[in-house]
Design a protein around this motif. Structure first.
Motif, PDB file in Angstrom:
ATOM      1  N   SER A  86       0.830  -1.211   0.000  1.00 57.56           N
ATOM      2  CA  SER A  86       0.000   0.000   0.000  1.00 57.56           C
ATOM      3  C   SER A  86       0.860   1.256   0.000  1.00 57.56           C
ATOM      4  O   SER A  86       0.568   2.234  -0.707  1.00 57.56           O
ATOM      5  CB  SER A  86      -0.930  -0.008   1.225  1.00 57.56           C
ATOM      6  N   GLN A  87       1.930   1.262   0.777  1.00 54.59           N
ATOM      7  CA  GLN A  87       2.842   2.408   0.803  1.00 54.59           C
ATOM      8  C   GLN A  87       3.489   2.622  -0.563  1.00 54.59           C
ATOM      9  O   GLN A  87       3.623   3.755  -1.040  1.00 54.59           O
ATOM     10  CB  GLN A  87       3.921   2.176   1.863  1.00 54.59           C
ATOM     11  N   ALA A  88       3.887   1.535  -1.217  1.00 51.31           N
ATOM     12  CA  ALA A  88       4.500   1.651  -2.542  1.00 51.31           C
ATOM     13  C   ALA A  88       3.507   2.178  -3.565  1.00 51.31           C
ATOM     14  O   ALA A  88       3.867   2.974  -4.450  1.00 51.31           O
ATOM     15  CB  ALA A  88       5.049   0.291  -2.978  1.00 51.31           C
ATOM     16  N   GLU A  89       2.249   1.744  -3.473  1.00 51.77           N
ATOM     17  CA  GLU A  89       1.229   2.269  -4.386  1.00 51.77           C
ATOM     18  C   GLU A  89       1.022   3.764  -4.172  1.00 51.77           C
ATOM     19  O   GLU A  89       0.880   4.533  -5.138  1.00 51.77           O
ATOM     20  CB  GLU A  89      -0.077   1.507  -4.184  1.00 51.77           C
ATOM     21  N   ALA A  90       0.997   4.204  -2.898  1.00 55.51           N
ATOM     22  CA  ALA A  90       0.847   5.639  -2.601  1.00 55.51           C
ATOM     23  C   ALA A  90       2.045   6.433  -3.114  1.00 55.51           C
ATOM     24  O   ALA A  90       1.890   7.532  -3.677  1.00 55.51           O
ATOM     25  CB  ALA A  90       0.668   5.842  -1.102  1.00 55.51           C
ATOM     26  N   ASN A  91       3.250   5.886  -2.939  1.00 59.09           N
ATOM     27  CA  ASN A  91       4.441   6.573  -3.438  1.00 59.09           C
ATOM     28  C   ASN A  91       4.417   6.710  -4.955  1.00 59.09           C
ATOM     29  O   ASN A  91       4.813   7.741  -5.507  1.00 59.09           O
ATOM     30  CB  ASN A  91       5.698   5.827  -2.996  1.00 59.09           C
ATOM     31  N   LEU A  92       3.931   5.683  -5.625  1.00 58.53           N
ATOM     32  CA  LEU A  92       3.841   5.758  -7.081  1.00 58.53           C
ATOM     33  C   LEU A  92       2.829   6.827  -7.510  1.00 58.53           C
ATOM     34  O   LEU A  92       3.090   7.601  -8.450  1.00 58.53           O
ATOM     35  CB  LEU A  92       3.444   4.392  -7.647  1.00 58.53           C
ATOM     36  N   ALA A  93       1.688   6.875  -6.819  1.00 62.82           N
ATOM     37  CA  ALA A  93       0.692   7.893  -7.155  1.00 62.82           C
ATOM     38  C   ALA A  93       1.248   9.296  -6.929  1.00 62.82           C
ATOM     39  O   ALA A  93       1.041  10.209  -7.750  1.00 62.82           O
ATOM     40  CB  ALA A  93      -0.570   7.677  -6.321  1.00 62.82           C
ATOM     41  N   ALA A  94       1.988   9.499  -5.832  1.00 58.80           N
ATOM     42  CA  ALA A  94       2.576  10.810  -5.560  1.00 58.80           C
ATOM     43  C   ALA A  94       3.623  11.170  -6.612  1.00 58.80           C
ATOM     44  O   ALA A  94       3.699  12.318  -7.071  1.00 58.80           O
ATOM     45  CB  ALA A  94       3.197  10.824  -4.167  1.00 58.80           C
ATOM     46  N   SER A  95       4.424  10.184  -7.021  1.00 62.22           N
ATOM     47  CA  SER A  95       5.435  10.452  -8.046  1.00 62.22           C
ATOM     48  C   SER A  95       4.795  10.782  -9.381  1.00 62.22           C
ATOM     49  O   SER A  95       5.279  11.672 -10.115  1.00 62.22           O
ATOM     50  CB  SER A  95       6.346   9.226  -8.194  1.00 62.22           C
ATOM     51  N   GLU A  96       3.724  10.098  -9.721  1.00 64.70           N
ATOM     52  CA  GLU A  96       3.034  10.407 -10.974  1.00 64.70           C
ATOM     53  C   GLU A  96       2.428  11.808 -10.934  1.00 64.70           C
ATOM     54  O   GLU A  96       2.446  12.534 -11.936  1.00 64.70           O
ATOM     55  CB  GLU A  96       1.955   9.354 -11.234  1.00 64.70           C
ATOM     56  N   ALA A  97       1.879  12.208  -9.764  1.00 66.04           N
ATOM     57  CA  ALA A  97       1.342  13.571  -9.632  1.00 66.04           C
ATOM     58  C   ALA A  97       2.453  14.608  -9.788  1.00 66.04           C
ATOM     59  O   ALA A  97       2.269  15.645 -10.448  1.00 66.04           O
ATOM     60  CB  ALA A  97       0.646  13.725  -8.282  1.00 66.04           C
ATOM     61  N   SER A  98       3.616  14.333  -9.186  1.00 70.19           N
ATOM     62  CA  SER A  98       4.743  15.257  -9.332  1.00 70.19           C
ATOM     63  C   SER A  98       5.197  15.339 -10.780  1.00 70.19           C
ATOM     64  O   SER A  98       5.557  16.419 -11.269  1.00 70.19           O
ATOM     65  CB  SER A  98       5.898  14.802  -8.441  1.00 70.19           C
ATOM     66  N   ALA A  99       5.157  14.199 -11.482  1.00 72.29           N
ATOM     67  CA  ALA A  99       5.548  14.209 -12.886  1.00 72.29           C
ATOM     68  C   ALA A  99       4.572  15.019 -13.717  1.00 72.29           C
ATOM     69  O   ALA A  99       4.982  15.764 -14.630  1.00 72.29           O
ATOM     70  CB  ALA A  99       5.635  12.772 -13.404  1.00 72.29           C
ATOM     71  N   ARG A 100       3.286  14.906 -13.413  1.00 73.29           N
ATOM     72  CA  ARG A 100       2.300  15.722 -14.137  1.00 73.29           C
ATOM     73  C   ARG A 100       2.491  17.210 -13.855  1.00 73.29           C
ATOM     74  O   ARG A 100       2.392  18.051 -14.755  1.00 73.29           O
ATOM     75  CB  ARG A 100       0.884  15.283 -13.759  1.00 73.29           C
ATOM     76  N   ALA A 101       2.783  17.553 -12.602  1.00 72.09           N
ATOM     77  CA  ALA A 101       3.031  18.952 -12.257  1.00 72.09           C
ATOM     78  C   ALA A 101       4.281  19.471 -12.968  1.00 72.09           C
ATOM     79  O   ALA A 101       4.313  20.610 -13.458  1.00 72.09           O
ATOM     80  CB  ALA A 101       3.186  19.103 -10.745  1.00 72.09           C
ATOM     81  N   ALA A 102       5.306  18.615 -13.051  1.00 72.66           N
ATOM     82  CA  ALA A 102       6.517  19.023 -13.761  1.00 72.66           C
ATOM     83  C   ALA A 102       6.236  19.213 -15.239  1.00 72.66           C
ATOM     84  O   ALA A 102       6.774  20.125 -15.886  1.00 72.66           O
ATOM     85  CB  ALA A 102       7.615  17.984 -13.555  1.00 72.66           C
ATOM     86  N   GLY A 103       5.352  18.374 -15.788  1.00 66.08           N
ATOM     87  CA  GLY A 103       4.968  18.548 -17.182  1.00 66.08           C
ATOM     88  C   GLY A 103       4.236  19.855 -17.411  1.00 66.08           C
ATOM     89  O   GLY A 103       4.465  20.552 -18.415  1.00 66.08           O
ATOM     90  N   ALA A 104       3.340  20.214 -16.471  1.00 69.44           N
ATOM     91  CA  ALA A 104       2.642  21.499 -16.589  1.00 69.44           C
ATOM     92  C   ALA A 104       3.619  22.652 -16.462  1.00 69.44           C
ATOM     93  O   ALA A 104       3.506  23.681 -17.167  1.00 69.44           O
ATOM     94  CB  ALA A 104       1.556  21.586 -15.526  1.00 69.44           C
ATOM     95  N   SER A 105       4.597  22.542 -15.581  1.00 65.80           N
ATOM     96  CA  SER A 105       5.580  23.614 -15.388  1.00 65.80           C
ATOM     97  C   SER A 105       6.405  23.826 -16.642  1.00 65.80           C
ATOM     98  O   SER A 105       6.667  24.977 -17.045  1.00 65.80           O
ATOM     99  CB  SER A 105       6.492  23.282 -14.204  1.00 65.80           C
ATOM    100  N   ILE A 106       6.801  22.739 -17.281  1.00 69.48           N
ATOM    101  CA  ILE A 106       7.612  22.919 -18.483  1.00 69.48           C
ATOM    102  C   ILE A 106       6.788  23.497 -19.624  1.00 69.48           C
ATOM    103  O   ILE A 106       7.271  24.284 -20.444  1.00 69.48           O
ATOM    104  CB  ILE A 106       8.265  21.579 -18.906  1.00 69.48           C
ATOM    105  N   SER A 107       5.487  23.152 -19.667  1.00 73.69           N
ATOM    106  CA  SER A 107       4.621  23.762 -20.687  1.00 73.69           C
ATOM    107  C   SER A 107       4.517  25.263 -20.469  1.00 73.69           C
ATOM    108  O   SER A 107       4.592  26.069 -21.413  1.00 73.69           O
ATOM    109  CB  SER A 107       3.241  23.107 -20.648  1.00 73.69           C
ATOM    110  N   SER A 108       4.357  25.660 -19.193  1.00 66.39           N
ATOM    111  CA  SER A 108       4.286  27.089 -18.879  1.00 66.39           C
ATOM    112  C   SER A 108       5.602  27.784 -19.188  1.00 66.39           C
ATOM    113  O   SER A 108       5.632  28.898 -19.740  1.00 66.39           O
ATOM    114  CB  SER A 108       3.924  27.266 -17.403  1.00 66.39           C
ATOM    115  N   ALA A 109       6.708  27.120 -18.866  1.00 65.54           N
ATOM    116  CA  ALA A 109       8.015  27.716 -19.116  1.00 65.54           C
ATOM    117  C   ALA A 109       8.269  27.863 -20.604  1.00 65.54           C
ATOM    118  O   ALA A 109       8.822  28.882 -21.063  1.00 65.54           O
ATOM    119  CB  ALA A 109       9.109  26.867 -18.464  1.00 65.54           C
ATOM    120  N   LEU A 110       7.860  26.898 -21.392  1.00 59.21           N
ATOM    121  CA  LEU A 110       8.043  26.981 -22.835  1.00 59.21           C
ATOM    122  C   LEU A 110       7.180  28.096 -23.433  1.00 59.21           C
ATOM    123  O   LEU A 110       7.606  28.815 -24.351  1.00 59.21           O
ATOM    124  CB  LEU A 110       7.706  25.628 -23.481  1.00 59.21           C
ATOM    125  N   ALA A 111       5.949  28.243 -22.901  1.00 57.98           N
ATOM    126  CA  ALA A 111       5.079  29.326 -23.384  1.00 57.98           C
ATOM    127  C   ALA A 111       5.675  30.688 -23.044  1.00 57.98           C
ATOM    128  O   ALA A 111       5.671  31.624 -23.870  1.00 57.98           O
ATOM    129  CB  ALA A 111       3.693  29.174 -22.774  1.00 57.98           C
TER     130      ALA A 111
END
Length: 345
Positions: A86-111
Motif C-alpha cells: 500500500s505504501q508503494a502504491e501511494a508513493n507511485l501515485a505521488a510520483s506520478e502527480a509530481s511528474a504531471r506537475a513538472a509537465g505542466a511547469s515545463i509547458s508554462s516555461a516553454l510558453a
C-alpha cells in the motif's frame, strides 16, 4: 578289487575336478561378473526456504504428503508486506502527480520563453528601424531602442534557462516515477513470496515448520523429494568396471519385497577419494608408510536411470532403499568392424 579301487579313485577325482571347476567359476563370477548387492535408491532433494522473513501463520501440508508444483506449503505473515505494498502504491501515485506537475511547469516555461522570444524579435526590429532612420530620430531614442532590445534578449535567454530547468525537473520526476514503480513491483513480489510454494512435484520430507515459528529468508525449513527424479547408484568393484558401459541394460531387485525394476547405465564415476593419500598440513602428500597385504577392490559409483514406464503398479520407492543390481553387458562394437561396414558400402 583293483577295478573297484580304480573306480573309486576315478569317482573321487571327478568330484574333486568338478568341485575345483565349480569353485573357479563361482570365484570368477564373484570377482568379474557385473553385479552387486550394494545398490542404493536416490532422488533429487529440494531444500525449500522462504524468500522473505516473518512469522509462519499457516502450514498447508503434513509430513510425507505428496504435493504438486505450485501448491502452497506454508505462509509467512502477510500484514507487513500488505502495508508495504500500500505504501508503494501511494508513493507511485505521488510520483506520478509530481511528474504531471513538472509537465505542466515545463509547458508554462516553454510558453513564457516563446512570448519572450516574440518580444525580443519585436524590440530588435524596432531598434534596427530606428538605427536606419539616422538623424531623423534623436540619438538617445536610438540608444534606448537598442537597450530595450538587449533587455528583451536577456529576458528571453532567462526564460529559455527556466524552460531547461523545468525540463530537468520533469526528467527527475519521471525517474522518480520509475523508481516508485520498481519499489511497487518489489513490494508486490514480496507479498507473493509470503506464500511458499512447491517448486516441483514431490513428497514433503523432514517438515520442520510450525505455526508461530519465525521463518528467516534463505533458511531451509523442509525437504521436498522430486517424485520424477528417482535413480539408483550401484557401487561396483573396480574388477568389474571393464564390462560396464553407458547404455547397458540393468535388472534391479529391491530388497523391499523383491520388486523388479528395469534401468540403464547413465554414467560411471571418474574418481573417488583416496583415503590412503591425504594432503598434509604443508600441502604435500601424506603417504601411509604401512601396506596391507590384503587389498580389497575399490568400489566405484555407477549411476542407473530407472525405466519408469515398466515400474510395477503400487510400487513404493524411497530414497535410501537398497537393491541388487545385475548388468546385461552389450557386445562390444569394434572399430575395425565399423570400418569394414563402411568399405562394404
Amino acid at each position: 578289487m583293483k577295478i573297484q579301487s580304480l573306480l573309486r579313485f576315478l569317482i573321487t577325482a571327478a568330484v574333486v575336478v568338478i568341485a575345483v571347476l565349480l569353485g573357479h567359476a563361482l570365484w570368477k563370477h564373484y570377482l568379474y561378473s557385473p553385479w552387486t548387492r550394494d545398490g542404493r535408491v536416490r532422488a533429487e532433494v529440494v531444500r525449500v526456504a522462504p524468500d522473505v522473513s516473518g512469522l509462519v501463520t499457516r502450514v498447508a501440508v503434513i509430513d510425507n504428503q505428496l504435493v504438486h508444483k505450485g501448491d502452497v506449503l506454508f505462509v509467512v505473515d502477510q500484514s507487513r508486506f500488505s502495508n508495504a505494498l500500500s505504501q508503494a502504491e501511494a508513493n507511485l501515485a505521488a510520483s506520478e502527480a509530481s511528474a504531471r506537475a513538472a509537465g505542466a511547469s515545463i509547458s508554462s516555461a516553454l510558453a513564457a520563453a516563446s512570448a519572450r522570444r516574440a518580444e525580443y524579435e519585436m524590440r530588435q526590429q524596432q531598434a534596427q528601424r530606428r538605427q536606419q532612420m539616422g538623424d531623423l530620430i534623436a540619438k538617445e531614442d536610438r540608444n534606448d531602442a537598442v537597450s530595450t532590445a538587449n533587455s528583451a534578449l536577456a529576458t528571453w535567454q532567462q526564460a529559455k534557462a527556466g524552460g531547461n530547468q523545468a525540463g530537468a525537473a520533469r526528467e527527475q520526476a519521471q525517474s522518480a516515477v520509475e523508481q516508485a514503480q520498481v519499489a511497487l513491483d518489489l513490494a508486490r513480489l514480496n507479498l507473493q513470496r509470503t506464500e511458499v510454494r512447491a517448486p516441483v512435484d514431490g513428497y514433503v520430507t523432514n517438515l520442520d515448520v510450525r505455526v508461530g515459528d519465525y521463518a528467516a529468508a534463505g533458511g531451509a525449513r523442509l525437504a521436498l523429494i522430486d517424485s520424477h527424479s528417482y535413480y539408483i547408484y550401484g557401487y561396483f568393484e573396480e574388477t568389474k568396471l571393464p564390462q560396464l558401459r553407458v547404455g547397458d541394460p540393468v535388472d534391479v531387485r529391491l530388497m523391499a519385497g523383491g520388486v523388479h525394476l528395469k534401468g540403464t547405465i547413465s554414467g560411471i564415476a571418474h574418481g573417488i577419494t583416496d583415503s590412503d593419500n591425504p594432503t598434509g598440513s604443508d600441502l604435500l602428500a601424506d603417504v601411509n608408510p604401512t601396506f596391507s597385504w590384503v587389498r580389497l577392490a575399490q568400489r566405484v559409483p555407477v549411476r542407473i536411470a530407472i525405466d519408469t514406464g515398466k515400474l510395477p503398479a503400487d510400487t513404493l520407492i524411497a530414497a535410501g532403499m537398497t537393491a541388487t543390481i545385475q548388468v546385461q553387458p552389450r557386445p562390444p562394437v569394434h572399430a575395425n568392424t565399423g570400418a569394414r561396414a563402411v568399405m562394404g558400402r
